[in-house]
Structures are given as structure tokens and as C-alpha cells.
Design an enzyme around this catalytic site. Structure first.
Site, mmCIF file in Angstrom:
data_model
loop_
_atom_site.group_PDB
_atom_site.id
_atom_site.type_symbol
_atom_site.label_atom_id
_atom_site.label_comp_id
_atom_site.label_asym_id
_atom_site.label_seq_id
_atom_site.Cartn_x
_atom_site.Cartn_y
_atom_site.Cartn_z
ATOM 1 N N ASP A 10 -10.160 -58.570 23.970
ATOM 2 C CA ASP A 10 -8.952 -58.435 24.473
ATOM 3 C C ASP A 10 -8.368 -59.731 23.975
ATOM 4 O O ASP A 10 -8.601 -60.370 24.445
ATOM 5 C CB ASP A 10 -8.665 -57.664 25.824
ATOM 6 C CG ASP A 10 -7.012 -57.323 25.879
ATOM 7 O OD1 ASP A 10 -6.836 -56.098 26.288
ATOM 8 O OD2 ASP A 10 -6.162 -58.347 25.377
ATOM 9 N N ASP A 105 -4.641 -54.819 20.345
ATOM 10 C CA ASP A 105 -5.117 -55.981 20.402
ATOM 11 C C ASP A 105 -6.518 -55.962 21.482
ATOM 12 O O ASP A 105 -6.916 -56.815 21.944
ATOM 13 C CB ASP A 105 -4.281 -57.135 21.039
ATOM 14 C CG ASP A 105 -4.198 -56.742 22.604
ATOM 15 O OD1 ASP A 105 -4.029 -55.795 23.161
ATOM 16 O OD2 ASP A 105 -3.639 -57.760 23.243
ATOM 17 N N GLU A 106 -7.117 -54.744 21.486
ATOM 18 C CA GLU A 106 -8.192 -54.483 22.252
ATOM 19 C C GLU A 106 -9.175 -53.529 21.842
ATOM 20 O O GLU A 106 -8.928 -52.472 21.103
ATOM 21 C CB GLU A 106 -7.859 -54.146 23.748
ATOM 22 C CG GLU A 106 -7.258 -52.984 23.677
ATOM 23 C CD GLU A 106 -7.107 -52.452 25.324
ATOM 24 O OE1 GLU A 106 -8.085 -52.333 26.071
ATOM 25 O OE2 GLU A 106 -6.016 -52.271 25.893
#
Ligand code: TTP
Ligand code: MG
Length: 396
Positions: A10, A105-106
Site C-alpha cells: 500500500d 494504491d494497494e
């Protein structure tokens, strides 16, 4: 289920960090992405410097400005975030074929058995962090564990710029001291219910009888009890890929004109080929479909030893199948179609041919997430519009 190793990666303060890469003057400052503090919006994300003042995602911008008068407020720039996200996912895809984006974003990676490639999974995680830093200028935090939920909580706990590996067997010990809110699925309501039962930590939750949890929280209570014990059988699922891609067209008047049929087949092939490449895939099986005036339908397929992806290669096979049928079949044709199946990922090399927008497919989940938050128009995916006469079929 066999023992697995899962990694959760992340990015730290994602939107803000992208803004800092694009404008280094913002580095080290309290920065808030979300817009004008005079407006009625909320904080999308705050830099860690701003978080020190108590700012967090979802807080009204006006409150953020009051708590942190020196904060710099900026508007969201989704096009940049999506571009960085795409490059981030491309790096992860170089490390494992099994990557499941959980948001822009992960992502989760199944890295079972990858020790030998990198020395250890920890070393592999450090290589990922390094590539993300060198190529994107961003910081990634990573959790490594035997299942998804523990890997995610580990990466969250490690932030910022962290790396936590939870050894197999230590899942419960690792989770025990953390507040129940840290478990995915525990929102404000369940936290209140649990607090009423005297349960404040994940350890407390793991020691509570599943029967009692079920009575107060329904079936979610049983799931939470399992997660609290570090048990999560859910798999890392890469975004769905179709099993076949095809196009077909029905003629206004039935025809036996071979050159017309060939020209139409080429036209359909170009669409199928574009779709195939857009998805970064290759095919081993080509199928021709013909329907006659009486609605009887035939299909002819040819399977190759190797995978292909160019229009010319697909057409050559489709046309050879058409030739063979026309030699013996004298009825006029009402519908013609071409399809490809036995699809495989094109791999790194062919990715070079992929149009930029294509990689958005891998991010469809993330795009949905942003759209849920900001509305459908927040993101444009650059999908080609469908030709009116062409019925498209992508099956999975
Ligand atoms: P997160 O990964 O939850 O948060 P983050 O990356 O900003 O910070 P960190 O991971 O270091 O804790 O979310 C990723 C992005 O999603 C975030 O940068 C902005 C956006 N987002 C919102 O717009 N609204 C929200 O409520 C949240 C939680 C995130
Ligand atoms: Mg993040």
C-alpha cells in the site's frame, strides 16, 4: 488449504505523495488533497505532517483548516493518480503473476514459494519498495503474512515506509493488542456493539464465543471471529479475464459473395484483435461462425501450438476456415462471426504493444472505487465505442 505467503502493498499518503513528486516544493509540508477549505468537501488524504495535527481522510476541509492553519490545500488531479497507479501495478506485475488490486494504491500478491527467487520474501519486499521509490518517487508499505487479512493489517501497522512480516503461527499474537476497528469489516456500528460486550481489541474478539458474536452481529460476527484468529481463506484473485472474445454481424440480405464475406471477416477480425491486444492477451484457438437463411448455424475452429495476437494471423486462419466451408456449402450466409479463445496473458514483451488505456482493465476495481466516491465522470477509461452493427461478445 496449502500454506501460502501473501503480501499486501500500500502506498503511503498516495494522492499527496503524487502531488509532492509533481511539485517537490510540497515535500515535508502539511499538505491536504481535497480542494478549497472554504468549500464543503472533505479531505481525500493528508500528508503525514498534516496527520500530526489530527487531520485524516473524510474530515471536512473546514475542520482540517482549523486544526492545521498552515496546511496547503490542493485540488485532486485524478489523471495523475491513475497514471501513477498504473505504473505501480505494472511494477507489482513484474514480481508475481497473481496480483489483485484492492484500490488505486494497494494490492495483494500471492508470493508463495518465491523465496528462492529473491533470497527471502522480506528481500523481495525490499526490492519492490526500492523499485517503487526509484521509478515513481513514492513510498510503499508492505505486510507479509499467511493470509490476506493479516498481510493488510501488517502493512497498515508498518506505515509509513514500513515492512512487517508476521511469521506463520504468530498471526493471533500479532493481532491481539490491536483495536477491533483495525479489522476490515468492523465499522462504527459493529465497534459499538463489540464495545457493549466489553470487546475492544482483536484479541478480545478472538476469545469471544462465536455464538455470542452471531447473536449480536449476525453472520458477520462469525466471520469477524475467524479473522480475529488470523484465519482467512480468501484467495488473491487477479482481475477477471474473458475466456473468449468474438464479434459477429448479420447481413441485411443473405449472400454467397466470397469477396464480400472475406472483407466482412477482416473487419470483424480487426475488432476482435484490437480487443485482444487491449486486454494484453494472446489466443491459441480461432473460431469461425456462419448462420444460414434457415437459421442453422455452424462453427469451425482451429487450435494452434502457439499463441497469436495480430489481425493478420487471426484473419489468415479465419479465412482458411471460411474457404473450406464455402467449397462444400452452397447455401447463402445470413451471419458471419469470428472469435478467439484459449487466451493467455501476453506477457511482458507484448505489453509493449498495449495501448496505454488498456492497463485500466487491471484497475477496473480501483476505478469503480473512485467512481463510487467521486461519481462516474471522475475517470475516463478511453474505451473504444462499439460499432453499431457489430454484436460483441466477451464471455467468462
Ligand atoms: P489509503 O491507502 O487509505 O490512504 P493513503 O494512501 O492516503 O494513506 P496511507 O495509506 O499512508 O494511510 O487511500 C488511498 C487514496 O485513496 C488516498 O491517497 C486518497 C484516496 N482516499 C479518499 O479519497 N478518501 C478516503 O476516505 C480514503 C480513505 C482514501
Ligand atoms: Mg495508501
Amino acid at each position: 488449504m496449502a500454506a501460502r505467503t501473501i503480501m499486501h502493498v500500500d502506498l503511503d499518503s498516495f494522492f499527496v505523495s503524487v502531488e509532492q513528486v509533481l511539485n517537490p516544493g510540497l515535500i515535508g509540508k502539511p499538505v491536504v488533497v481535497g480542494g478549497n477549505p472554504e468549500g464543503r468537501g472533505v479531505v481525500s488524504t493528508a500528508s503525514y505532517e498534516a496527520r500530526a495535527f489530527g487531520l485524516h481522510s473524510g474530515m471536512p476541509l473546514a475542520t482540517a483548516a482549523r486544526l492545521c492553519p498552515t496546511a496547503i490545500f490542493i485540488e485532486s488531479d485524478f489523471d495523475s493518480y491513475i497514471e501513477f497507479s498504473r505504473r505501480f501495478m505494472a511494477i507489482l506485475n513484474d514480481f508475481s503473476p497473481t496480483v489483485e488490486p484492492g484500490g488505486l494504491d494497494e494490492a495483494y500478491l500471492d508470493v508463495t514459494g518465491f523465496e528462492s527467487l529473491h533470497g527471502s520474501i522480506r528481500q523481495m519486499a525490499n526490492k519492490i519498495k526500492q523499485r517503487v521509490r526509484n521509478e515513481l518517487g513514492l513510498c510503499a508499505s508492505i505486510g507479509i503474512a499467511s493470509c490476506k487479512v493479516v498481510a493488510k493489517i501488517a502493512s497498515d501497522t508498518s506505515k509509513p515506509d514500513g515492512l512487517i512480516e508476521v511469521p506463520r503461527g504468530d498471526e493471533r499474537v500479532f493481532l491481539a493488542p490491536l483495536p477491533v476497528e483495525r479489522l476490515p469489516g468492523v465499522g462504527k456500528r459493529s465497534a459499538r456493539v463489540l464495545s457493549g460486550l466489553g470487546v475492544h481489541t482483536i484479541g478480545g474478539l478472538s476469545r469471544t464465543s462465536p455464538r455470542i458474536l452471531k447473536r449480536h452481529l449476525g453472520s458477520a460476527g462469525e466471520v469477524l471471529h475467524r479473522l480475529a484468529n488470523g484465519i482467512d481463506y480468501s484467495r488473491v484473485l487477479p482481475p477477471g479475464q474473458p475466456l473468449s472474445i468474438s464479434r459477429e454481424i448479420t447481413f441485411a440480405a443473405d449472400t454467397r459473395d466470397q469477396s464480400f464475406l472475406e472483407a466482412t471477416l477482416w473487419n470483424q477480425t480487426e475488432r476482435v484483435g484490437a480487443d485482444l491486444r487491449k486486454r494484453g492477451m494472446q489466443a491459441r484457438c480461432i473460431t469461425l461462425k456462419l448462420r444460414y437463411a434457415d437459421f442453422s448455424t455452424i462453427t469451425r475452429s482451429h487450435t494452434l501450438q502457439h499463441s497469436i495476437y495480430t489481425d493478420q494471423e487471426i484473419f489468415a486462419i479465419g479465412n482458411a476456415l471460411l474457404d473450406r466451408v464455402l467449397e462444400t456449402e452452397k447455401r447463402a450466409v445470413r451471419l458471419i462471426g469470428v472469435g478467439v479463445s484459449v487466451l493467455t496473458d501476453a506477457g511482458l514483451q507484448a505489453r509493449l504493444f498495449r495501448p496505454r488505456a488498456a492497463q485500466l482493465e487491471h484497475l477496473s476495481k480501483a476505478v469503480d472505487q473512485i467512481r463510487n466516491r467521486y461519481g462516474f465522470d471522475a475517470i475516463r477509461t478511453g474505451r473504444p465505442t462499439r460499432h453499431e452493427d457489430t454484436s460483441k461478445s466477451i464471455s467468462d
